[in-house]
Write a protein that holds these residues in place. Structure first.
Motif, PDB file in Angstrom:
ATOM      1  N   LEU A   1       0.761  -1.448  -0.387  1.00 57.01           N
ATOM      2  CA  LEU A   1       0.482  -0.544   0.258  1.00 57.01           C
ATOM      3  C   LEU A   1       1.087   1.231  -0.036  1.00 57.01           C
ATOM      4  O   LEU A   1       0.635   2.613  -0.794  1.00 57.01           O
ATOM      5  CB  LEU A   1      -0.829   0.077   1.284  1.00 57.01           C
ATOM      6  CG  LEU A   1      -2.176   0.784   1.429  1.00 57.01           C
ATOM      7  CD1 LEU A   1      -2.889   1.026   0.316  1.00 57.01           C
ATOM      8  CD2 LEU A   1      -2.917   1.218   2.665  1.00 57.01           C
TER       9      LEU A   1
ATOM     10  N   ALA B   1       2.756   1.888  -3.484  1.00 56.81           N
ATOM     11  CA  ALA B   1       1.630   2.353  -4.779  1.00 56.81           C
ATOM     12  C   ALA B   1       1.253   3.587  -4.504  1.00 56.81           C
ATOM     13  O   ALA B   1       0.633   3.973  -5.345  1.00 56.81           O
ATOM     14  CB  ALA B   1       0.237   1.611  -4.604  1.00 56.81           C
TER      15      ALA B   1
ATOM     16  N   GLY C   1       3.823   5.500  -5.665  1.00 53.68           N
ATOM     17  CA  GLY C   1       3.842   5.282  -7.166  1.00 53.68           C
ATOM     18  C   GLY C   1       2.890   6.651  -7.478  1.00 53.68           C
ATOM     19  O   GLY C   1       3.056   6.994  -8.295  1.00 53.68           O
ATOM     20  N   VAL C   2       1.762   6.374  -7.303  1.00 52.99           N
ATOM     21  CA  VAL C   2       1.254   7.415  -7.259  1.00 52.99           C
ATOM     22  C   VAL C   2       1.351   8.456  -7.229  1.00 52.99           C
ATOM     23  O   VAL C   2       0.863   9.562  -7.943  1.00 52.99           O
ATOM     24  CB  VAL C   2      -0.994   6.756  -6.588  1.00 52.99           C
ATOM     25  CG1 VAL C   2      -1.815   8.313  -6.758  1.00 52.99           C
ATOM     26  CG2 VAL C   2      -1.631   5.594  -7.170  1.00 52.99           C
TER      27      VAL C   2
ATOM     28  N   ILE D   1       3.551   9.219  -9.650  1.00 55.98           N
ATOM     29  CA  ILE D   1       3.432   9.270 -11.550  1.00 55.98           C
ATOM     30  C   ILE D   1       2.646  10.832 -11.395  1.00 55.98           C
ATOM     31  O   ILE D   1       2.514  11.825 -12.752  1.00 55.98           O
ATOM     32  CB  ILE D   1       2.075   8.348 -11.441  1.00 55.98           C
ATOM     33  CG1 ILE D   1       2.909   7.063 -12.232  1.00 55.98           C
ATOM     34  CG2 ILE D   1       1.749   8.614 -13.196  1.00 55.98           C
ATOM     35  CD1 ILE D   1       2.259   5.504 -12.189  1.00 55.98           C
ATOM     36  N   SER D   2       1.731  11.337 -10.546  1.00 55.64           N
ATOM     37  CA  SER D   2       0.818  12.715 -10.967  1.00 55.64           C
ATOM     38  C   SER D   2       1.537  13.679 -10.609  1.00 55.64           C
ATOM     39  O   SER D   2       0.951  14.892 -10.757  1.00 55.64           O
ATOM     40  CB  SER D   2      -0.180  12.738  -9.614  1.00 55.64           C
ATOM     41  OG  SER D   2       0.357  12.781  -8.181  1.00 55.64           O
ATOM     42  N   ARG D   3       3.055  13.615 -10.520  1.00 56.50           N
ATOM     43  CA  ARG D   3       3.453  14.977 -10.223  1.00 56.50           C
ATOM     44  C   ARG D   3       3.391  15.678 -11.491  1.00 56.50           C
ATOM     45  O   ARG D   3       3.881  15.080 -12.391  1.00 56.50           O
ATOM     46  CB  ARG D   3       4.446  15.383  -9.592  1.00 56.50           C
ATOM     47  CG  ARG D   3       6.057  14.716 -10.589  1.00 56.50           C
ATOM     48  CD  ARG D   3       7.232  13.648  -9.499  1.00 56.50           C
ATOM     49  NE  ARG D   3       7.359  12.747 -10.359  1.00 56.50           N
ATOM     50  CZ  ARG D   3       9.021  13.280 -10.608  1.00 56.50           C
ATOM     51  NH1 ARG D   3       9.737  14.716 -10.714  1.00 56.50           N
ATOM     52  NH2 ARG D   3       9.770  12.896 -12.129  1.00 56.50           N
ATOM     53  N   HIS D   4       3.122  17.183 -11.516  1.00 56.46           N
ATOM     54  CA  HIS D   4       3.260  18.011 -12.859  1.00 56.46           C
ATOM     55  C   HIS D   4       3.851  19.073 -12.318  1.00 56.46           C
ATOM     56  O   HIS D   4       3.058  19.525 -11.131  1.00 56.46           O
ATOM     57  CB  HIS D   4       1.757  17.992 -14.119  1.00 56.46           C
ATOM     58  CG  HIS D   4       0.672  18.270 -12.467  1.00 56.46           C
ATOM     59  ND1 HIS D   4       0.398  19.094 -12.433  1.00 56.46           N
ATOM     60  CD2 HIS D   4      -0.008  16.994 -12.013  1.00 56.46           C
ATOM     61  CE1 HIS D   4      -0.873  19.246 -11.548  1.00 56.46           C
ATOM     62  NE2 HIS D   4      -1.102  17.717 -11.030  1.00 56.46           N
TER      63      HIS D   4
ATOM     64  N   LEU E   1      -4.851   6.095   1.982  1.00 51.92           N
ATOM     65  CA  LEU E   1      -6.209   5.550   0.741  1.00 51.92           C
ATOM     66  C   LEU E   1      -6.631   7.261   1.010  1.00 51.92           C
ATOM     67  O   LEU E   1      -7.016   8.212  -0.296  1.00 51.92           O
ATOM     68  CB  LEU E   1      -7.201   5.484   1.691  1.00 51.92           C
ATOM     69  CG  LEU E   1      -7.347   3.582   1.508  1.00 51.92           C
ATOM     70  CD1 LEU E   1      -9.233   3.457   2.039  1.00 51.92           C
ATOM     71  CD2 LEU E   1      -7.148   3.102   0.384  1.00 51.92           C
TER      72      LEU E   1
ATOM     73  N   ILE F   1      -3.994   9.130  -1.982  1.00 52.73           N
ATOM     74  CA  ILE F   1      -4.170   8.259  -2.953  1.00 52.73           C
ATOM     75  C   ILE F   1      -5.554   9.127  -2.892  1.00 52.73           C
ATOM     76  O   ILE F   1      -6.066   9.944  -4.420  1.00 52.73           O
ATOM     77  CB  ILE F   1      -4.703   7.117  -3.258  1.00 52.73           C
ATOM     78  CG1 ILE F   1      -3.551   6.153  -3.114  1.00 52.73           C
ATOM     79  CG2 ILE F   1      -5.324   6.844  -4.195  1.00 52.73           C
ATOM     80  CD1 ILE F   1      -3.767   4.546  -3.137  1.00 52.73           C
TER      81      ILE F   1
ATOM     82  N   ALA G   1      -4.581  12.381  -3.893  1.00 54.89           N
ATOM     83  CA  ALA G   1      -2.944  12.648  -5.508  1.00 54.89           C
ATOM     84  C   ALA G   1      -4.605  13.023  -6.806  1.00 54.89           C
ATOM     85  O   ALA G   1      -4.355  13.965  -7.394  1.00 54.89           O
ATOM     86  CB  ALA G   1      -2.874  11.577  -6.206  1.00 54.89           C
ATOM     87  N   PHE G   2      -5.166  12.385  -6.640  1.00 53.95           N
ATOM     88  CA  PHE G   2      -6.731  12.422  -7.787  1.00 53.95           C
ATOM     89  C   PHE G   2      -7.006  14.458  -7.819  1.00 53.95           C
ATOM     90  O   PHE G   2      -7.476  13.995  -8.759  1.00 53.95           O
ATOM     91  CB  PHE G   2      -7.808  11.714  -7.684  1.00 53.95           C
ATOM     92  CG  PHE G   2      -6.850   9.836  -8.568  1.00 53.95           C
ATOM     93  CD1 PHE G   2      -7.645   9.723  -9.785  1.00 53.95           C
ATOM     94  CD2 PHE G   2      -6.977   8.966  -7.512  1.00 53.95           C
ATOM     95  CE1 PHE G   2      -6.420   8.686 -10.131  1.00 53.95           C
ATOM     96  CE2 PHE G   2      -6.270   7.382  -8.797  1.00 53.95           C
ATOM     97  CZ  PHE G   2      -6.868   7.291  -8.868  1.00 53.95           C
TER      98      PHE G   2
ATOM     99  N   GLU H   1      -5.760  16.206  -9.417  1.00 53.65           N
ATOM    100  CA  GLU H   1      -5.609  16.739 -11.160  1.00 53.65           C
ATOM    101  C   GLU H   1      -6.691  17.473 -11.694  1.00 53.65           C
ATOM    102  O   GLU H   1      -6.517  18.073 -12.915  1.00 53.65           O
ATOM    103  CB  GLU H   1      -6.068  15.415 -11.806  1.00 53.65           C
ATOM    104  CG  GLU H   1      -5.166  13.981 -11.670  1.00 53.65           C
ATOM    105  CD  GLU H   1      -3.483  14.430 -12.031  1.00 53.65           C
ATOM    106  OE1 GLU H   1      -4.079  14.945 -13.281  1.00 53.65           O
ATOM    107  OE2 GLU H   1      -2.637  14.117 -11.774  1.00 53.65           O
TER     108      GLU H   1
ATOM    109  N   ARG I   1      -7.983  20.949 -13.543  1.00 51.90           N
ATOM    110  CA  ARG I   1      -6.636  21.981 -13.388  1.00 51.90           C
ATOM    111  C   ARG I   1      -7.613  22.834 -14.663  1.00 51.90           C
ATOM    112  O   ARG I   1      -8.994  22.546 -14.847  1.00 51.90           O
ATOM    113  CB  ARG I   1      -5.191  21.382 -14.508  1.00 51.90           C
ATOM    114  CG  ARG I   1      -5.741  20.676 -15.539  1.00 51.90           C
ATOM    115  CD  ARG I   1      -4.550  19.489 -15.964  1.00 51.90           C
ATOM    116  NE  ARG I   1      -4.342  18.674 -15.463  1.00 51.90           N
ATOM    117  CZ  ARG I   1      -2.781  18.507 -15.645  1.00 51.90           C
ATOM    118  NH1 ARG I   1      -2.080  18.435 -16.620  1.00 51.90           N
ATOM    119  NH2 ARG I   1      -2.060  17.484 -14.306  1.00 51.90           N
TER     120      ARG I   1
END
Lengths: 243, 111
Positions: free
Chosen positions: A83, A86, A89-90, A93-96, A231, A234, A237-238, A241, A243
């Motif tokens: 967990l 993960a 990882g999330v 991946i989600s960095r911008h 959780l 996670i 992070a979603f 997104e 924007r």
């Protein structure tokens, strides 16, 4: 040769579906054969052992908790570790680079009516209390750290409906989660010094069920907080997104 | 529930995985397969129909607690796998402008 007419395309797609359903039917036949042989393989040795000795050996009335936190604690440790990985990882991946802000659908008054927000305010403390109840009573009743942590995380997510522009620091959440994971590992390893075996109850085998349940409650609370924070991270992070 | 029905749930997941044209639908099909596997394990642990393995009374039938403990692991790991795949879907959408398999694979082949 390229078939361009629509009728031949339909024919090909029907043939593909028939072949696919035939393959799935073969898989079902294989499953069915395995199921027919099951009666010869089925036995109740493990079940009998757990029902006879588990409560005395681990001090837990919930046999699932006795397996998760005592007999197979190694499994649970790696589950919590997966967990954590993960979540990392999330977030990776989600960095911008674009400026972060919460998604708009939470603020949209047409999609989240006032009634929903009001009921969220009412339900939020009840859900939080129920989550803690499930975590703390994990060794007495159905539940435990993983399930209660999921309930607490859901309660925290409802908080976003009440205050849509709530700002959350993901890095702080993940840092706290890492320290809690290290604490879980230390508590699991502590049994080596008291019992001489890794990854089992800290208290000796002869001690009473009350003493053993201290260990179970502490480990359940740690796992519950870890799952809830994971959780939450996670979901945040979603949410970022938008924007 | 009969274990054969759980086979059917798993096969529905396989069918959807083979025919879906959308990446997000594929992710959902993986979750359907996972639910079928969870149901199958819980059935296997309780073939002779016992009580829940909590606060047991001696000499009564109980469900096997071991598959239930394993399935908690599966549920947690399944949720993390789903969240990772959905986050990858978001990244695919920002990169290709679509989450259809055809568009994604076609643009990849064209370059």
């Amino acid at each position: 040769m390229i078939l361009k007419s629509s009728s031949s395309r339909i024919v090909i797609s029907v043939i593909k579906h028939i072949v696919l359903i035939g393959m799935l039917g073969f898989l079902f036949y294989v499953f069915f054969g395995a199921y027919e042989n099951l009666e010869a393989l089925y036995n109740t040795f493990g079940k009998d052992y757990f029902s006879r000795y588990a409560e005395a050996e681990t001090g837990s009335k919930n046999l699932v908790t006795s397996i998760l936190l005592d007999y197979r604690l190694f499994d649970s440790l790696f589950e919590a570790g997966i967990l954590l990985i993960a979540v990392s990882g999330v977030i990776w991946i989600s960095r911008h680079e674009i400026e972060e802000k919460n998604a708009q659908f939470m603020i949209d008054k047409f999609k989240t009516p006032d009634l929903f927000v009001t009921f969220s305010r009412l339900v939020y403390p009840l859900m939080l209390a129920f989550g803690f109840y499930v975590i703390i009573n994990g060794h007495l009743s159905p539940g435990g750290g993983f399930q209660g942590g999921a309930i607490v995380a859901t309660a925290i997510l409802i908080l976003y409906y009440i205050d849509a522009e709530k700002d959350t620091n993901i890095n702080l959440i993940v840092t706290v989660e890492k320290y809690i994971y290290i604490a879980i590992l230390l508590l699991a390893t502590a049994s080596y010094f008291t019992r001489g075996a890794f990854f089992t109850n800290v208290f000796p085998l002869e001690s009473s069920a009350d003493a053993k349940s201290i260990y179970l409650v502490v480990l359940n609370v740690l796992i519950g907080f870890k799952v809830a924070l994971g959780l939450w991270a996670i979901f945040t992070a979603f949410l970022k997104e938008g924007r | 529930m009969d274990p054969l029905l759980t086979f059917i749930v798993i096969l529905i997941g396989f069918y959807g995985l083979a025919t879906s044209t959308n990446i997000i639908k594929s992710v959902f099909c993986v979750t359907i397969i996972e639910s079928g596997v969870i149901l199958l394990f819980l059935n296997m642990g309780n073939l002779d129909g016992g009580r829940i393995p909590v606060d047991i009374i001696p000499d009564t039938l109980i469900a096997d607690p071991l598959p239930q403990a394993l399935m908690i692991t599966t549920i947690v790991i399944g949720s993390t796998v789903t969240s990772l795949s959905l986050m990858l879907c978001i990244k695919v959408f920002h990169h290709f402008g679509s989450v259809e398999w055809v568009d994604v694979l076609g643009m990849e082949r064209g370059r």
